[in-house]
Each structure stands twice: as C-alpha cells, then as structure tokens.
Design a protein around this motif. Structure first.
Motif, PDB file in Angstrom:
ATOM      1  N   MET A  67       0.703  -1.554   0.565  1.00  0.00           N
ATOM      2  CA  MET A  67       0.313  -0.207  -0.024  1.00  0.00           C
ATOM      3  C   MET A  67       0.762   1.748  -0.177  1.00  0.00           C
ATOM      4  SD  MET A  67      -2.735  -1.273   2.835  1.00  0.00           S
ATOM      5  CE  MET A  67      -3.853   0.520   2.444  1.00  0.00           C
ATOM      6  N   LEU A  68       0.185   1.992  -1.794  1.00  0.00           N
ATOM      7  CA  LEU A  68       1.586   3.125  -1.353  1.00  0.00           C
ATOM      8  C   LEU A  68       1.427   3.945  -1.037  1.00  0.00           C
ATOM      9  CD1 LEU A  68       3.514   2.257  -4.825  1.00  0.00           C
ATOM     10  CD2 LEU A  68       4.130   1.829  -2.454  1.00  0.00           C
ATOM     11  N   GLY A  69       1.753   5.477  -0.207  1.00  0.00           N
ATOM     12  CA  GLY A  69       1.385   6.674   0.674  1.00  0.00           C
ATOM     13  C   GLY A  69       1.250   6.904   1.555  1.00  0.00           C
ATOM     14  N   GLN A  70       1.072   5.460   2.518  1.00  0.00           N
ATOM     15  CA  GLN A  70       0.641   5.512   3.580  1.00  0.00           C
ATOM     16  C   GLN A  70       1.367   6.663   4.736  1.00  0.00           C
ATOM     17  OE1 GLN A  70       0.144   1.931   5.372  1.00  0.00           O
ATOM     18  NE2 GLN A  70       1.098   1.352   3.855  1.00  0.00           N
ATOM     19  N   GLY A  71       1.357   7.149   5.654  1.00  0.00           N
ATOM     20  CA  GLY A  71       1.688   8.350   6.143  1.00  0.00           C
ATOM     21  C   GLY A  71       3.597   6.676   7.010  1.00  0.00           C
TER      22      GLY A  71
END
Length: 266
Positions: A67-71
């Motif tokens: 999952m790209l773009g998580q915090g």
C-alpha cells in the motif's frame, strides 16, 4: 528493431561457434531464487522485520508494504521475490532470454524511528536436464549474490542524480552474472540478464553515496513507487573463452532492449 539492437545481436551471434553434434540442443530447467539473510541499521531492533525466502520487509508492525502513500509512521518497505521458482525449457544458443524470477522494491516513506535495510544475501539455484538429446540431470548450479541497500534521508538534499527526494539505492554485486559448466566434453555458459532495463550501471555519484566503487550495478527507486527487476538467462555453447566478455556485454547493454521487445509483444 533499431540499428543498435541489430548490431548488438549480430555482433554477439558472431561470437558463437557452430555447436558440435554432441552438444545439447534443448534443456528442461528449474530456477529458484530466495533471500538467505538480511541486515538492518542498529541490528534491526526497531525494524519489525519480516524475513523469509521470498520477502524482506521493514517498517511499521501494522503496515502493508504493497500500500503506497501511507503515513510515514504506518508504512513498510520491502524487497519481494515473485515467481521464486519457475520451470520451462531453454534452447542452447537462443539469444532471447528465458524469463525467470522478479525482485520488486516497494519504496514507502518511513519514519526515522524505524531501523531500515542495509544489505541482503540472495541465492539462485539453476537445475538443468538435457531433453534433446535426453541425458541425466546436471548437479545444481548455485550462485550467491550480495545486495547493498541504502535507505536515503528524505529531508536532506540528494548528493546523486535522483528523480525524487531522495531515491533509495539497490546495488547488486555483478561478479556472478556469468558461469560455466562442462557436459559430456562440451563447455556451456550461463549468462544472467535483466529484462526490464531497470537494473543498470549507475552514475559514479550514486555508487559513492552507496559506499561502493565506481561502475556499480543496480537501480534507484523513487519514493512511494514500485520498481521491479525481472531476471532471465541464456545458455550458449562452444564459445571461445575471450568471447564470454561479449556475451557479458549482451547482458549489460541489452537490458533495456529486451525490456522494450517484451513490452512491444504485449
């Protein structure tokens, strides 16, 4: 096909001497690629590391590397092997490589509190059995690779060419991309190539940032991006010893060429 591609393949073909009648024309193969170890900053105490044959991952214990773009406090990064075991048939002196395993870097931005990957060891095992003419299986051909990995600081200016702020660096020790064996009096050469064009010779400043000598071989990965390296191999026979350097050149110079040809076919 462009002139460079035609010239490269034509020049390489000239290096291949006629195969004797005793040479194997076709082989059944199985290739397995697996991680054997990994190292992390500070001993990995806060890496929440996952290590198995196909996956090395680090970052948040509850994160998902796909999952790209998580915090930054919730994400993970990873190096994952897909198609870790593949089987098929390959013909001697066929210059179109057989596609095998893929190593993919999932690059997520991580909080500075996490320990990160610094290196890994990779093992590839090739099993060959002659099918034309039929013959007994060869002993396994095993090759170990060393990976140097640099998780860059995303808050400092990059000191090397980078498409993001800053790309991570993956270095593959290239000494074992070529190997040879003798079967019933004929010398054969196994040459590993990378088919996407992502794995390449890196700029000197990138090598220096990774702490390795100029002329290093690898790839860089943008932040919040996925970078695959798809490997393949060819088998050649009856090549005079100096010509192996030409085949090695095919492996290095033809990376993007084979990648483009595969994309065109799709």
């Amino acid at each position: 096909m462009n002139k460079f591609c035609k010239g490269m393949l034509a020049g390489t073909a000239l290096l291949i001497a006629p195969v004797t009648q005793a040479a194997v024309i076709e082989w059944a193969y199985t290739v397995t690629t697996e991680w054997t170890s990994a190292t992390f900053t500070n001993g990995g105490a806060n890496a929440n590391a996952i290590e198995n044959n196909s996956l090395v991952s680090w970052g948040s214990a509850s994160g998902d590397h796909t999952m790209l773009g998580q915090g930054a406090a919730d994400s993970r990064s990873a190096l994952e092997i897909t198609a870790s075991t593949v089987s098929g048939n390959v013909f001697t002196n066929d210059l179109m490589p057989e596609s095998t395993n893929t190593i993919t870097h999932f690059n997520n931005t991580l909080a500075s509190s996490f320990d990160t990957l610094t290196g890994a060891n990779l093992r590839t095992t090739l099993n060959l059995t002659p099918v034309n003419p039929v013959g007994p299986a060869l002993p396994s051909l095993m090759t170990d690779f060393t990976i140097d990995f640099i998780e860059t600081n995303n808050f400092l200016a990059c000191t090397f060419p980078s498409s993001s702020f800053c790309d991570d660096i993956f270095i593959l020790q290239v000494g074992a991309l070529n190997s040879s064996f003798n079967y019933e009096g004929v010398n054969y050469f196994v040459n590993i190539v990378e088919l996407t064009g992502n794995l390449r010779l890196l700029p000197d400043r990138t090598c220096a940032t990774a702490g390795v000598a100029n002329g290093c071989f690898g790839f860089t990965t943008r932040e919040n991006a996925i970078t695959p390296a798809n490997f393949g191999f060819i088998i050649t026979a009856a090549i005079p010893e100096p010509a192996t350097l030409g085949i090695f050149g095919l492996g290095l110079l033809g990376l993007s060429v084979f990648g483009r040809r595969r994309q065109i076919k799709k």
